[in-house]
Structure formats: structure tokens, C-alpha cells
Design a protein around this motif. Sequence first.
Motif, mmCIF file in Angstrom:
data_model
loop_
_atom_site.group_PDB
_atom_site.id
_atom_site.type_symbol
_atom_site.label_atom_id
_atom_site.label_comp_id
_atom_site.label_asym_id
_atom_site.label_seq_id
_atom_site.Cartn_x
_atom_site.Cartn_y
_atom_site.Cartn_z
ATOM 1 N N LEU A 152 7.848 -3.551 8.959
ATOM 2 C CA LEU A 152 7.246 -2.817 9.718
ATOM 3 C C LEU A 152 6.366 -1.432 9.283
ATOM 4 O O LEU A 152 6.904 -1.188 7.978
ATOM 5 C CB LEU A 152 8.361 -2.021 10.420
ATOM 6 N N LEU A 153 5.086 -1.329 9.661
ATOM 7 C CA LEU A 153 4.442 -0.427 9.060
ATOM 8 C C LEU A 153 4.413 0.878 9.927
ATOM 9 O O LEU A 153 4.366 1.010 10.980
ATOM 10 C CB LEU A 153 2.811 -0.753 9.365
ATOM 11 N N ALA A 154 5.154 2.105 9.264
ATOM 12 C CA ALA A 154 5.317 3.225 9.770
ATOM 13 C C ALA A 154 3.846 3.980 9.894
ATOM 14 O O ALA A 154 3.014 3.654 9.103
ATOM 15 C CB ALA A 154 6.230 4.116 8.940
ATOM 16 N N SER A 155 3.884 4.855 10.770
ATOM 17 C CA SER A 155 2.760 5.612 10.938
ATOM 18 C C SER A 155 2.714 6.956 10.254
ATOM 19 O O SER A 155 3.740 7.399 10.127
ATOM 20 C CB SER A 155 2.521 6.242 12.597
ATOM 21 N N PRO A 156 1.551 7.030 9.486
ATOM 22 C CA PRO A 156 1.626 8.327 8.651
ATOM 23 C C PRO A 156 1.804 9.457 9.672
ATOM 24 O O PRO A 156 1.409 9.582 10.716
ATOM 25 C CB PRO A 156 0.089 8.112 8.070
ATOM 26 N N ALA B 153 -8.904 2.144 1.484
ATOM 27 C CA ALA B 153 -9.036 0.747 1.568
ATOM 28 C C ALA B 153 -7.686 0.107 1.447
ATOM 29 O O ALA B 153 -7.417 -0.902 2.104
ATOM 30 C CB ALA B 153 -9.997 0.148 0.458
ATOM 31 N N PHE B 154 -6.895 0.609 0.756
ATOM 32 C CA PHE B 154 -5.638 0.097 0.426
ATOM 33 C C PHE B 154 -4.756 0.117 1.887
ATOM 34 O O PHE B 154 -3.857 -0.674 2.181
ATOM 35 C CB PHE B 154 -4.803 0.744 -0.683
ATOM 36 N N ASN B 155 -4.940 1.313 2.580
ATOM 37 C CA ASN B 155 -4.191 1.490 3.943
ATOM 38 C C ASN B 155 -4.738 0.334 4.622
ATOM 39 O O ASN B 155 -3.601 -0.275 5.733
ATOM 40 C CB ASN B 155 -4.034 2.823 4.479
ATOM 41 N N VAL B 156 -5.678 0.094 4.775
ATOM 42 C CA VAL B 156 -6.113 -0.958 5.592
ATOM 43 C C VAL B 156 -5.837 -2.269 5.321
ATOM 44 O O VAL B 156 -5.194 -3.120 6.095
ATOM 45 C CB VAL B 156 -7.847 -1.323 5.832
ATOM 46 N N LEU B 157 -5.761 -2.756 4.021
ATOM 47 C CA LEU B 157 -5.185 -3.982 3.536
ATOM 48 C C LEU B 157 -3.671 -4.036 3.685
ATOM 49 O O LEU B 157 -3.117 -4.909 3.888
ATOM 50 C CB LEU B 157 -5.527 -3.834 1.890
ATOM 51 N N LEU C 11 -2.943 3.301 -7.118
ATOM 52 C CA LEU C 11 -4.302 3.625 -6.941
ATOM 53 C C LEU C 11 -4.914 4.699 -7.891
ATOM 54 O O LEU C 11 -6.101 4.825 -8.097
ATOM 55 C CB LEU C 11 -4.629 4.026 -5.278
ATOM 56 N N GLY C 12 -3.854 5.977 -8.097
ATOM 57 C CA GLY C 12 -4.382 6.760 -8.997
ATOM 58 C C GLY C 12 -4.484 6.609 -10.459
ATOM 59 O O GLY C 12 -5.340 7.119 -11.058
ATOM 60 N N PHE C 13 -3.539 5.477 -10.997
ATOM 61 C CA PHE C 13 -3.796 5.321 -12.366
ATOM 62 C C PHE C 13 -3.542 3.931 -12.687
ATOM 63 O O PHE C 13 -4.203 3.627 -14.178
ATOM 64 C CB PHE C 13 -2.531 5.837 -12.910
ATOM 65 N N TYR C 14 -3.376 2.884 -11.930
ATOM 66 C CA TYR C 14 -3.132 1.432 -12.308
ATOM 67 C C TYR C 14 -4.135 0.563 -11.948
ATOM 68 O O TYR C 14 -4.639 -0.531 -12.439
ATOM 69 C CB TYR C 14 -1.878 1.111 -12.369
ATOM 70 N N THR C 15 -4.212 0.296 -10.399
ATOM 71 C CA THR C 15 -4.856 -0.746 -9.685
ATOM 72 C C THR C 15 -5.765 -0.125 -8.746
ATOM 73 O O THR C 15 -5.473 0.874 -8.055
ATOM 74 C CB THR C 15 -3.802 -1.614 -9.177
ATOM 75 N N ASN C 16 -6.712 -1.115 -8.520
ATOM 76 C CA ASN C 16 -7.415 -0.798 -7.276
ATOM 77 C C ASN C 16 -6.908 -1.220 -5.907
ATOM 78 O O ASN C 16 -5.714 -1.637 -5.922
ATOM 79 C CB ASN C 16 -8.796 -1.442 -7.377
ATOM 80 N N ALA C 17 -7.419 -1.059 -4.845
ATOM 81 C CA ALA C 17 -7.000 -1.198 -3.463
ATOM 82 C C ALA C 17 -6.407 -2.826 -3.571
ATOM 83 O O ALA C 17 -5.357 -3.074 -2.904
ATOM 84 C CB ALA C 17 -7.856 -0.844 -2.351
ATOM 85 N N VAL C 18 -7.397 -3.519 -3.883
ATOM 86 C CA VAL C 18 -6.896 -5.143 -3.753
ATOM 87 C C VAL C 18 -5.872 -5.404 -4.564
ATOM 88 O O VAL C 18 -4.858 -6.313 -4.196
ATOM 89 C CB VAL C 18 -8.248 -6.012 -3.834
ATOM 90 N N GLN C 19 -5.761 -5.056 -5.862
ATOM 91 C CA GLN C 19 -4.877 -5.391 -6.699
ATOM 92 C C GLN C 19 -3.405 -4.850 -6.266
ATOM 93 O O GLN C 19 -2.374 -5.508 -6.444
ATOM 94 C CB GLN C 19 -5.075 -4.859 -8.042
ATOM 95 N N THR C 20 -3.657 -3.494 -5.492
ATOM 96 C CA THR C 20 -2.325 -2.925 -5.227
ATOM 97 C C THR C 20 -1.935 -3.654 -4.001
ATOM 98 O O THR C 20 -0.535 -3.919 -3.851
ATOM 99 C CB THR C 20 -2.671 -1.436 -4.876
ATOM 100 N N ALA C 21 -2.564 -4.128 -3.030
ATOM 101 C CA ALA C 21 -2.131 -4.909 -2.053
ATOM 102 C C ALA C 21 -1.373 -6.243 -2.499
ATOM 103 O O ALA C 21 -0.583 -6.682 -2.014
ATOM 104 C CB ALA C 21 -3.436 -5.250 -1.167
#
Length: 227
Positions: free
Chosen positions: A176-180, A156-160, A104-114
Motif C-alpha cells: 500500500l502506498l500512503a499519501s504524503p 522521479a523516485f516517488n513516481v517509480l 537519494l541524498g547520498f547513495y543511489t539515484n532514483a532508478v537504483q533506489t527503486a
Amino acid sequence: MLRFMPVGDSQTIGSAGEHTWRYRMWQHLRATHGGPFRIVGPRETLYDKALETPTSYEYADPDFPRAHLAGWGEGWLHMAPLIREAVRTQRADVLLVALGLIDLGFYTNAVQTAENMRTFVAEARAANPRVRMVVLPVIPNVRAESDAPFAAEVAAFNVLLAKAVADLDEPRSPLLLASPPSSYDTAFDTYDGTHPNASGEHKIAEGFAEAMYQAWDLGEPYTAETA
């Protein structure tokens, strides 16, 4: 014997002089798992900031299984093409994955990262149809405090990511999605606003450990005393 493989970016590989959250997780599993296990992965080193290469073995405590698949500046984009071979050769059973901040910082947006996350999952399962995966949401770093568009992409990515985990979870290969870590604070749990200090290492390890304990009854609740 369960074979755990940590997968991540700079927060996971760590740099010279650190313990890493991988060490904290190994300590916790050793104290609480109650059965044989191994930490596996095709890499062992830390990142050497002076040389700007992942070539250091200068762990704060080198006497632990240092195997991993993590890289400084690597994200879902970079790991998706590598994970099938790594799972196959390392015979990994459980992937502990902390990726996304670099993407997200350098390469891809949220949708692409997902989308790259979904490719990663498919590639891991191509090597081991019964592989289990625990995924940590992106923990915003100090950049998110002053860069509103970046903070929005992280959210947005964390939602996706949560949606992808729900979509892709299946009984034979649990996802499994861990809780932050709820109390994670860049001012207190990092040494530079991004990379975890000892407190941050414990909190990241706790995120994975608590998820596995609550969902799979694996191990016990996390305490710093066991890690």
C-alpha cells in the motif's frame, strides 16, 4: 494479534529527547485499533547526536513499546539486506516503511533506489509471504528547495515507487502506498528542515494511519487527540 514494525531512517529512529512518529502511531492504534497488537523490531534506541551513535533511550515519553528497525543514515540500500531476518525473528505482520531520502541524498539515484525497494519487498516476503506493507513516499526536505537535481531525483523516485507498489501488490501480501502528508511544511513540521518536530510526527503517523484505514478498514481516521 497484528505485529507492526516501523522501518525507516533518521526520521523514524528519531534522536534523544523526541517522541517520534512511532510513539504517535502507537497512541493512535491503542485508541482506535479495537484489537490486540504489538509494535515489534530488533532495535529500541534513539540516535544520540552528541555521541553520534544510536544508543540513547532518552525518549520524551519512554513508556511505550519502542521496538523498530530504523537507523540514522540508513535507507532502502541498508534495510534490504536486513529485512528478511527482521521479519522472520520479529514475526512482523505489517511493515510501516519510510525510506528513500538518505538513499537519494547520498547513495543511489532514483532508478537504483527503486530497485532496492523491490529487493526489500522480495526479502520481506521471503520471510513472511503474507506480510503487509505500507510505504510512505519520500517527503522532500529543505535541501530540495535549493538543490534542483536532488529535488528531481526525489520526484522521479516517488513516481517509480508508485509504479513499483502497483506492480508488486498482491492479494495475499498487500502493498500500500500512503499519501504524503498534504500539509507537510519543512518550515513548520521539522526542527531543522529534515527531521520532524511534534507536528511533523503527527503528520507522518497520520499518513500511515489514514492509508490503513481507507484501504484495509484498520483503525479509525487519525486525530492528534488519539495520538
